[in-house]
Enzyme design. Structure first.
Site, PDB file in Angstrom:
ATOM      1  N   HIS A 159       1.018  -1.361   0.169  1.00  0.00           N
ATOM      2  CA  HIS A 159      -0.036   0.057  -0.147  1.00  0.00           C
ATOM      3  C   HIS A 159       0.863   1.403   0.060  1.00  0.00           C
ATOM      4  O   HIS A 159       0.346   2.332  -0.318  1.00  0.00           O
ATOM      5  CB  HIS A 159      -0.878  -0.125   1.310  1.00  0.00           C
ATOM      6  CG  HIS A 159      -2.105  -1.047   1.149  1.00  0.00           C
ATOM      7  ND1 HIS A 159      -3.223  -0.675   0.958  1.00  0.00           N
ATOM      8  CD2 HIS A 159      -1.918  -2.269   1.165  1.00  0.00           C
ATOM      9  CE1 HIS A 159      -4.105  -1.749   0.980  1.00  0.00           C
ATOM     10  NE2 HIS A 159      -3.179  -2.938   1.092  1.00  0.00           N
ATOM     11  N   ASP A 367       3.386   9.606  -0.684  1.00  0.00           N
ATOM     12  CA  ASP A 367       2.207   8.866  -0.293  1.00  0.00           C
ATOM     13  C   ASP A 367       1.953   7.631  -1.344  1.00  0.00           C
ATOM     14  O   ASP A 367       2.226   8.043  -2.436  1.00  0.00           O
ATOM     15  CB  ASP A 367       0.894   9.727  -0.460  1.00  0.00           C
ATOM     16  CG  ASP A 367      -0.126   9.550   0.922  1.00  0.00           C
ATOM     17  OD1 ASP A 367      -0.296   8.346   1.112  1.00  0.00           O
ATOM     18  OD2 ASP A 367      -0.691  10.344   1.487  1.00  0.00           O
TER      19      ASP A 367
HETATM   20  P1  ADQ Z   1      -3.301   5.991   4.807  1.00  0.00           P
HETATM   21  O1  ADQ Z   1      -1.667   6.717   5.029  1.00  0.00           O
HETATM   22  O2  ADQ Z   1      -4.022   6.075   6.203  1.00  0.00           O
HETATM   23  O3  ADQ Z   1      -3.251   4.670   4.123  1.00  0.00           O
HETATM   24  P2  ADQ Z   1      -4.977   7.491   2.907  1.00  0.00           P
HETATM   25  O4  ADQ Z   1      -5.024   6.683   1.679  1.00  0.00           O
HETATM   26  O5  ADQ Z   1      -5.229   8.958   2.870  1.00  0.00           O
HETATM   27  O6  ADQ Z   1      -3.820   7.248   4.105  1.00  0.00           O
HETATM   28  O7  ADQ Z   1      -6.255   6.914   3.879  1.00  0.00           O
HETATM   29  C1  ADQ Z   1      -6.680   7.360   5.201  1.00  0.00           C
HETATM   30  C2  ADQ Z   1      -8.274   6.999   5.078  1.00  0.00           C
HETATM   31  O8  ADQ Z   1      -8.604   7.422   6.357  1.00  0.00           O
HETATM   32  C3  ADQ Z   1      -9.139   7.804   4.264  1.00  0.00           C
HETATM   33  O9  ADQ Z   1     -10.210   6.795   3.823  1.00  0.00           O
HETATM   34  C4  ADQ Z   1      -9.759   8.962   5.217  1.00  0.00           C
HETATM   35  O10 ADQ Z   1     -10.915   9.397   4.846  1.00  0.00           O
HETATM   36  C5  ADQ Z   1      -9.685   8.324   6.624  1.00  0.00           C
HETATM   37  N1  ADQ Z   1      -9.478   9.306   7.361  1.00  0.00           N
HETATM   38  C6  ADQ Z   1      -8.414  10.273   7.548  1.00  0.00           C
HETATM   39  N2  ADQ Z   1      -8.523  11.209   8.501  1.00  0.00           N
HETATM   40  C7  ADQ Z   1      -9.792  10.770   9.049  1.00  0.00           C
HETATM   41  C8  ADQ Z   1     -10.742  11.383  10.056  1.00  0.00           C
HETATM   42  N3  ADQ Z   1     -10.117  12.395  10.641  1.00  0.00           N
HETATM   43  N4  ADQ Z   1     -11.902  10.986  10.257  1.00  0.00           N
HETATM   44  C9  ADQ Z   1     -12.373  10.016   9.621  1.00  0.00           C
HETATM   45  N5  ADQ Z   1     -11.592   9.181   8.718  1.00  0.00           N
HETATM   46  C10 ADQ Z   1     -10.492   9.787   8.318  1.00  0.00           C
HETATM   47  C11 ADQ Z   1      -2.104   3.860   3.661  1.00  0.00           C
HETATM   48  C12 ADQ Z   1      -1.223   4.655   2.482  1.00  0.00           C
HETATM   49  C13 ADQ Z   1      -1.817   5.413   1.378  1.00  0.00           C
HETATM   50  C14 ADQ Z   1      -2.976   4.426   0.741  1.00  0.00           C
HETATM   51  C15 ADQ Z   1      -3.822   3.645   1.445  1.00  0.00           C
HETATM   52  C16 ADQ Z   1      -4.586   2.497   0.765  1.00  0.00           C
HETATM   53  O11 ADQ Z   1      -0.342   5.387   3.186  1.00  0.00           O
HETATM   54  O12 ADQ Z   1      -0.887   5.970   0.543  1.00  0.00           O
HETATM   55  O13 ADQ Z   1      -3.752   5.412  -0.050  1.00  0.00           O
HETATM   56  O14 ADQ Z   1      -3.100   3.184   2.644  1.00  0.00           O
HETATM   57  O15 ADQ Z   1      -3.693   1.922  -0.031  1.00  0.00           O
END
Ligand code: ADQ
Length: 458
Positions: A159, A367
């Site tokens: 990921h 990311d």
């Molecule tokens: P993350 O680093 O966690 O994931 P991201 O892809 O942005 O990053 O996903 C975060 C998730 O958490 C999103 O669905 C978002 O809506 C949710 N989230 C964040 N803040 C929140 C809040 N305050 N309240 C509720 N929900 C919140 C890892 C990798 C990424 C990759 C994903 C999936 O680091 O690059 O995109 O896995 O493969």
């Protein structure tokens, strides 16, 4: 169709009665695949058994899915999770050599816990099960299973970003990690850059190379590698956003923002997300554009994560102080420029907040993909869509061509992009948004899941 066995560090066991609204897209897609084929989702319970050996797997059946969770000892959690996964692999893969803390103990703990997972999983397997392992915590799991004689098809999805050779090779056990990947039948990456970096690492170490048709050779092993950019549940998220206007929290947020333009950032509190640079860019934008002052609110929603890791604890203080400083310097009695909150919000509320925002500010320094960028686009009102300002270093930048791409290290450039987004005419906003939305509807998380499993079965 064979049974599916998913293994990930943490397992999103749905609450009884199905709390679909709170589950993220990845969980929704994998649960759907498991429900269709029947199968197992195994991982760490998130709990520690102290010094004692963890008891047996805790097993819960829900429909055709068996959730199998194991505790870990405190030493395991320290070494495998906080130690190697989050203080070596995570910083290295996000190009932060300066933050990586290599310790022999932690490295050994990582491989030991993977062996432990393999021993817990193997007795549950049937010969024709398809196994799908997720993320950087569990790279050596297939190699451990193979050593135990497991012959099933095993796929792996990575990921987070795969770094170039010069960065990866700073990690003492990089060879074992790369050999670990060669034990899979299929390894999936988020973008072409990650796959290229991976191939470059194999070549540089003279371990192997791409041999055509998506296949790689490493030592005496041949395996497939491919690009599977993860998506979101686009249509469902758009529906949440459309209905969110009725949600009392969203209504209250709207009232409190009054008629100001909203800029939104949503990220776990993590140094890869570029929060300090982003706040600097917002401040620069406000100073350079006095006409926008008092007419804009920047809402940063940032739940704390991994607080036990010292770098994260430090960061909590830094970001809070920085937001406070900007508010002190720019704010007035009736205007708070930055609203900074350390809470999670439910997905329907999140969708509503995204929809209210004229600008989605997604500026990680690095990311794998970044799902927030995709959620922001999916949540927009087609008649009056907002603008996505997106870091060129997020995997999502390879796909979301209608965004305003920025270099998050270039504070002035990001500040200019914020101004451009706020001033963008409606027809340009609609055109950019439509291109991105068409892409996201076609490439949603179900397609990601189907494509990966189809290639693993082929
Ligand atoms: P993350 O680093 O966690 O994931 P991201 O892809 O942005 O990053 O996903 C975060 C998730 O958490 C999103 O669905 C978002 O809506 C949710 N989230 C964040 N803040 C929140 C809040 N305050 N309240 C509720 N929900 C919140 C890892 C990798 C990424 C990759 C994903 C999936 O680091 O690059 O995109 O896995 O493969």
């Amino acid at each position: 169709m064979s049974r599916l066995v998913v293994v990930s560090n943490r397992v999103p066991v749905p609450e009884k009665g199905g709390a679909a609204a709170s589950a993220g897209g990845l969980a929704v897609a994998l649960l759907a695949a498991l429900q269709e084929r029947g199968g197992i989702w195994m991982g760490w319970s998130g709990k520690s058994s102290g010094d004692n050996e963890p008891g047996p797997l805790s097993v819960e059946e829900q429909g055709k899915i068996t959730f199998a969770l194991t505790d870990l000892t405190e030493k395991d959690v320290d070494e495998y999770y906080f130690g190697f996964a989050n203080r070596v692999l995570w910083p290295i893969c996000h190009y932060r050599l300066d933050l990586a803390e290599y310790g022999r103990k932690e490295m050994a703990g990582y491989f030991r816990v993977n062996r432990f997972f393999a021993h817990r999983l193997a007795p549950l397997l049937k010969p024709d099960d398809t196994i799908w392992i997720h993320d950087y915590h569990l790279i050596p799991l297939a190699a451990e299973l193979r050593q135990m004689g497991v012959k099933n098809r095993i796929g792996f999805f990575y990921h987070i970003p795969w770094p170039p050779a010069d960065v990866l090779f700073a990690m003492p056990v990089h060879e074992e990690i790369m050999r670990g990947l060669a034990a899979y039948d299929l390894v999936g990456f988020q973008t072409d850059h990650d796959l290229e970096n991976f191939a470059g690492c194999l070549r540089r170490e003279e371990m192997g190379d791409a041999i055509g048709e998506g296949r790689f050779m490493a030592g005496d092993k041949i395996f497939k590698g491919g690009i599977y950019g993860i998506g979101i549940e686009t249509a469902a998220f758009a529906r949440f956003a459309e209905k969110a206007g009725h949600h009392s929290l969203v209504t209250k947020a709207k009232e409190s923002i009054e008629d100001r333009d909203l800029i939104i950032g949503v990220d776990r509190l993590d140094y890869s997300k570029g929060l300090t640079q982003r706040i600097d860019a917002f401040e620069r934008f406000a100073l350079a554009n006095p006409a926008h002052q008092r007419k804009v609110t920047y809402l940063q929603v940032t739940p704390k994560s991994r607080s036990e890791v010292p770098e994260y604890e430090q960061m909590q203080r830094t970001v809070a102080e920085q937001a406070g400083r900007v508010n002190g310097a720019l704010g007035t009695v009736d205007w708070v420029p930055i609203r900074y909150i350390n809470r999670s919000v439910s997905r329907p509320v999140l969708a509503g907040l995204y929809r209210m925002a004229k600008v989605g500010l997604v500026t990680p320094l690095r990311d794998g993909m970044n799902l927030v960028a995709k959620e922001y686009v999916a949540a927009q009102d087609p008649r009056d869509p907002g603008v996505l300002v997106l870091s060129r270093f997020a995997g999502a930048a390879r796909e979301l061509r209608g965004s305003l791409l920025v270099n998050p290290y270039d504070i002035e450039g990001t500040a200019n992009a914020i101004a451009r987004a706020l001033n963008m005419p409606l027809d340009e906003r609609q055109d950019r948004w439509q291109r991105m939305m068409d892409y996201l509807l076609e490439h949603d998380v179900s397609r990601w899941c189907d494509d990966f499993l189809k290639d693993l079965a082929a």
